[in-house]
Scaffold this motif. Sequence first.
Motif, PDB file in Angstrom:
ATOM      1  N   UNK A 173       6.664  -2.893 -30.181  1.00  0.00           N
ATOM      2  CA  UNK A 173       5.935  -4.216 -30.312  1.00  0.00           C
ATOM      3  C   UNK A 173       4.558  -4.169 -30.034  1.00  0.00           C
ATOM      4  N   UNK A 174       4.518  -3.315 -27.899  1.00  0.00           N
ATOM      5  CA  UNK A 174       3.292  -3.664 -27.199  1.00  0.00           C
ATOM      6  C   UNK A 174       3.274  -4.593 -25.491  1.00  0.00           C
ATOM      7  N   UNK A 175       4.483  -4.776 -26.523  1.00  0.00           N
ATOM      8  CA  UNK A 175       4.901  -5.948 -25.159  1.00  0.00           C
ATOM      9  C   UNK A 175       5.041  -5.508 -24.151  1.00  0.00           C
ATOM     10  N   UNK A 176       4.902  -6.263 -22.629  1.00  0.00           N
ATOM     11  CA  UNK A 176       4.799  -5.101 -21.629  1.00  0.00           C
ATOM     12  C   UNK A 176       5.552  -5.861 -20.897  1.00  0.00           C
ATOM     13  N   UNK A 177       6.911  -5.333 -20.047  1.00  0.00           N
ATOM     14  CA  UNK A 177       7.345  -6.688 -19.635  1.00  0.00           C
ATOM     15  C   UNK A 177       7.153  -5.211 -17.768  1.00  0.00           C
ATOM     16  N   UNK A 178       6.358  -6.155 -16.763  1.00  0.00           N
ATOM     17  CA  UNK A 178       6.492  -5.517 -15.504  1.00  0.00           C
ATOM     18  C   UNK A 178       7.201  -6.119 -14.845  1.00  0.00           C
ATOM     19  N   UNK A 179       7.720  -5.249 -13.977  1.00  0.00           N
ATOM     20  CA  UNK A 179       7.972  -5.603 -11.858  1.00  0.00           C
ATOM     21  C   UNK A 179       7.422  -4.969 -11.107  1.00  0.00           C
ATOM     22  N   UNK A 180       7.372  -6.076 -10.463  1.00  0.00           N
ATOM     23  CA  UNK A 180       6.292  -5.504  -9.747  1.00  0.00           C
ATOM     24  C   UNK A 180       6.416  -5.736  -7.465  1.00  0.00           C
ATOM     25  N   UNK A 181       6.590  -4.287  -7.638  1.00  0.00           N
ATOM     26  CA  UNK A 181       6.859  -3.798  -5.704  1.00  0.00           C
ATOM     27  C   UNK A 181       5.516  -3.835  -5.343  1.00  0.00           C
ATOM     28  N   UNK A 182       5.282  -5.355  -4.391  1.00  0.00           N
ATOM     29  CA  UNK A 182       4.361  -5.474  -3.774  1.00  0.00           C
ATOM     30  C   UNK A 182       3.302  -4.593  -2.944  1.00  0.00           C
ATOM     31  N   UNK A 183       4.954  -4.754  -1.974  1.00  0.00           N
ATOM     32  CA  UNK A 183       4.641  -3.899  -0.805  1.00  0.00           C
ATOM     33  C   UNK A 183       3.388  -3.556   0.088  1.00  0.00           C
ATOM     34  N   UNK A 184       2.805  -2.596   0.268  1.00  0.00           N
ATOM     35  CA  UNK A 184       1.807  -2.947   1.221  1.00  0.00           C
ATOM     36  C   UNK A 184       0.644  -3.798   0.674  1.00  0.00           C
ATOM     37  N   UNK A 185       0.607  -4.129  -0.358  1.00  0.00           N
ATOM     38  CA  UNK A 185      -0.730  -5.212  -0.977  1.00  0.00           C
ATOM     39  C   UNK A 185      -0.009  -6.545  -0.948  1.00  0.00           C
ATOM     40  N   UNK A 186       0.827  -7.181  -0.484  1.00  0.00           N
ATOM     41  CA  UNK A 186       0.624  -7.941   0.573  1.00  0.00           C
ATOM     42  C   UNK A 186       0.788  -8.068   1.754  1.00  0.00           C
ATOM     43  N   UNK A 187       0.200  -7.446   2.647  1.00  0.00           N
ATOM     44  CA  UNK A 187      -0.159  -7.079   3.764  1.00  0.00           C
ATOM     45  C   UNK A 187      -1.517  -7.209   4.374  1.00  0.00           C
ATOM     46  N   UNK A 188      -2.056  -7.568   3.183  1.00  0.00           N
ATOM     47  CA  UNK A 188      -4.027  -7.192   3.510  1.00  0.00           C
ATOM     48  C   UNK A 188      -4.462  -8.553   4.230  1.00  0.00           C
TER      49      UNK A 188
END
Length: 331
Positions: A124-139
């Motif tokens: 149906x076009x719905x997206x289920x997102x699973x996010x590994x933030x990795x390096x981005x959370x160390x800005x």
Amino acid sequence: MSQPSTQVIAIGNAIVDVMAPCDDALIERFGMTRGGMTLIDTDRAKELYAAMGPAREISGGSAANTLAGLAALGARCAFIGQVAQDQLGEVFAHDIRAGGIRFDTAARAGDPPTARCLIFVTPDGQRTMNTFLGASQYLPAAALDEAAIADAEILYLEGYLWDPEEPRAAMRRAIAAAKSAGRKVAFTLSDAFVIDRHGDDFRAMIDAGDIDILFANHIELASLTGQDDFHAGIDSLKDKVPLLVVTRSEQGAVAASGGKLYEVPAEPVAKVVDTTGAGDLFAAGFLYGHVNGRAIDECLTMGAVCAAEIISHYGARPEANLTELVARRLG
């Protein structure tokens, strides 16, 4: 005040999206939150990646997606975000620079690796997102180019990046730099779970006048205001934010500014393929109109056109010519 050389500078997660179609049974089998976004650790990222079918890798991240749309429309943009010194970091840096967006943040050595979002798209076009933030959370705050922030008409921030401590401190510093230079700050709430964790921060920023343009969807609006009724939620915020913009999926979008309410319907789409990035590209169209002096109802229409383009195909980066689509719609 000097004329800004950049129209929009954004701070956000530097993420590579890994997208694959799936059936509803897979969502249930792995206990994913259907249609939502969940933060995951390294082990969960490996488990879900192993369960994915053939996938596409596309540079993503909410604010970066918005800049991609803005740049495609012709805006002058810059991005601040953290990648690692690895293959996905090189993919992200290449993609954003290839889109005409300035990106000067130095890559981070060592672990964790560059962030990735594993996106499962149901029929149906719905997206289920699973996010590994990795390096981005160390800005770190030290990575900010405060001169570049002061030289941008709008500083655009994504709520997703408010969660980790280090980039939250960086964004607070960026807001102060933008405000001291007399620039506008735009903020997107990103997701109800972010508001559940940091709503007090966001409400305090709104009360302090730190946010000039606030983007939300109807779910986030209810979470932030505590008002289940949509119009009651608008009423509770409209006098606190100079420009409030709220999307309502297939019901279109609303903006409130200067005591006036503006509303546009959603643009027609032959088939909804993937809703990933719909809000990001709506913000791109709206902001492009805003920095070019368009009327608020026209900005809303431009946002709706860009959102319609993005949900007609996989991925959160535009594939059609947005300038032509907007021109065709508005003349």
